[in-house]
Scaffold this motif. Structure first.
Motif, PDB file in Angstrom:
ATOM      1  N   LYS A 163       0.843  -1.203   0.000  1.00 27.41           N
ATOM      2  CA  LYS A 163       0.000   0.000   0.000  1.00 27.41           C
ATOM      3  C   LYS A 163       0.876   1.251   0.000  1.00 27.41           C
ATOM      4  O   LYS A 163       0.622   2.212  -0.729  1.00 27.41           O
ATOM      5  N   GLY A 164       1.927   1.213   0.819  1.00 25.81           N
ATOM      6  CA  GLY A 164       2.843   2.340   0.856  1.00 25.81           C
ATOM      7  C   GLY A 164       3.562   2.548  -0.461  1.00 25.81           C
ATOM      8  O   GLY A 164       3.748   3.684  -0.913  1.00 25.81           O
ATOM      9  N   ARG A 167       1.196   4.221  -2.913  1.00 22.38           N
ATOM     10  CA  ARG A 167       0.990   5.641  -2.597  1.00 22.38           C
ATOM     11  C   ARG A 167       2.141   6.490  -3.115  1.00 22.38           C
ATOM     12  O   ARG A 167       1.948   7.656  -3.475  1.00 22.38           O
ATOM     13  N   GLU A 173      -3.392  10.880  -7.687  1.00 26.79           N
ATOM     14  CA  GLU A 173      -3.847   9.675  -7.000  1.00 26.79           C
ATOM     15  C   GLU A 173      -4.908   8.928  -7.797  1.00 26.79           C
ATOM     16  O   GLU A 173      -5.918   9.513  -8.217  1.00 26.79           O
ATOM     17  N   LEU A 179      -6.981   1.848  -7.244  1.00 26.33           N
ATOM     18  CA  LEU A 179      -6.022   1.478  -6.216  1.00 26.33           C
ATOM     19  C   LEU A 179      -6.236   0.042  -5.735  1.00 26.33           C
ATOM     20  O   LEU A 179      -5.275  -0.706  -5.524  1.00 26.33           O
TER      21      LEU A 179
END
Length: 290
Positions: A163-164, A167, A173, A179
């Motif tokens: 997830k990091g 990001r 985004e 995502l």
């Protein structure tokens, strides 16, 4: 959109997707670590398909390609994968377009097979060395902080790290659904694949200086994973390279500004004829072959 199953290095089966103009300049997309061919959706489903033959590979251990253990630390296997795709699909002087980890695979290919069969090369937010302080120096602290997490064999820790990673990839985004899709194919890659990929230690400086085919270096000015300063290093090693430094764009310029990315890639491919990149009469020359 057509799919192929191609036998790569060591007999591993690769999942390869193709679309576009069969008569156009072939472009072979090589994604980054823990990604898959879907990362290139804004290229595969774009105006590029009208002029170019577009091929996206699920690299070994990723997507729908085979995922055996102990198959990710050998340069020759990665090189064999790319060579198998070029030969099996009869690609005429393709452009190899690699993102993030992808340029390492491009250089694996060139080290073992030379650059003669290529039309050109594109590095996208790319690195060219691993496993040394020099290699680490071009990575951001934010990225280095999530590496131990996404290399972990603990599922919860690994997912947190992935997830990091996602990001950090984009300045614009992605939507929630995008995502989750990306996280899905990131998580589908076993931790041992990432561990094998990042256990490699090598330096390609010797190879960069020998490359003579046209090169396009594409980098986001807001890249939060690979510092834009790496562009100067690559340009110094390959003075003939073209540079596309994209404003308001992060580590994934093909996503953050797909239109600008696609336009420049198209122009690069169109310029290859004037560079003689597709001159079949040129004498063969193996670059850094081992």
């Amino acid at each position: 959109m057509r799919t192929h199953q191609i036998v790569g290095g060591g007999g591993l089966k690769l999942h390869v997707v193709e679309t576009g103009n069969a008569e156009g300049t072939p472009i072979v997309f090589l994604h980054g670590a823990s990604q898959c061919y879907l990362q290139w959706s804004r290229q595969m489903n774009s105006s590029l398909a009208g002029d170019h033959r577009l091929i996206a590979i699920d690299m070994r251990g990723h997507g729908l390609s085979d995922k055996p253990p102990n198959a990710y630390d050998n340069s020759k296997l990665w090189a064999d994968d790319v060579n198998a795709v070029i030969r099996e699909l009869s690609l005429d002087h393709p452009v190899l377009s690699g993102w993030s980890y992808g340029p390492l695979v491009i250089l694996d290919y060139i080290r073992h097979y030379g650059e003669e069969r290529l039309g050109g090369i594109q590095f996208i937010g790319g690195v060219t060395k691993l496993g040394s302080p020099d290699a680490m120096s071009v990575m951001t602290p934010e990225f280095l902080s999530v590496v131990p997490q996404f290399l972990s064999a603990d599922v919860e820790t690994c997912v947190t790290g992935l997830k990091g990673l996602l990001r950090l990839c984009f300045a614009q985004e992605p939507s929630t659904s995008e995502l989750y899709m990306m996280l899905g194919y990131n998580v589908s890659v076993p931790s041992y694949v990432r561990q094998g990929m990042f256990s490699r230690s090598f330096n390609n400086d010797d190879l960069l200086a020998k490359i003579r085919k046209p090169v396009l270096i594409t980098h986001g000015a807001l890249d939060a994973i690979v510092k834009p300063a790496v562009v100067d290093q690559h340009k110094s090693a390959m003075p003939h390279a073209q540079v596309q430094l994209m404003a308001n764009v992060g580590h994934g310029p093909f996503w953050d500004d797909a239109e600008g990315f696609n336009e420049r890639l198209h122009a690069f491919c169109e310029s290859l004829e004037s560079h003689g990149a597709n001159d079949h009469s040129a004498p063969a020359r193996v670059v850094g072959a081992v």
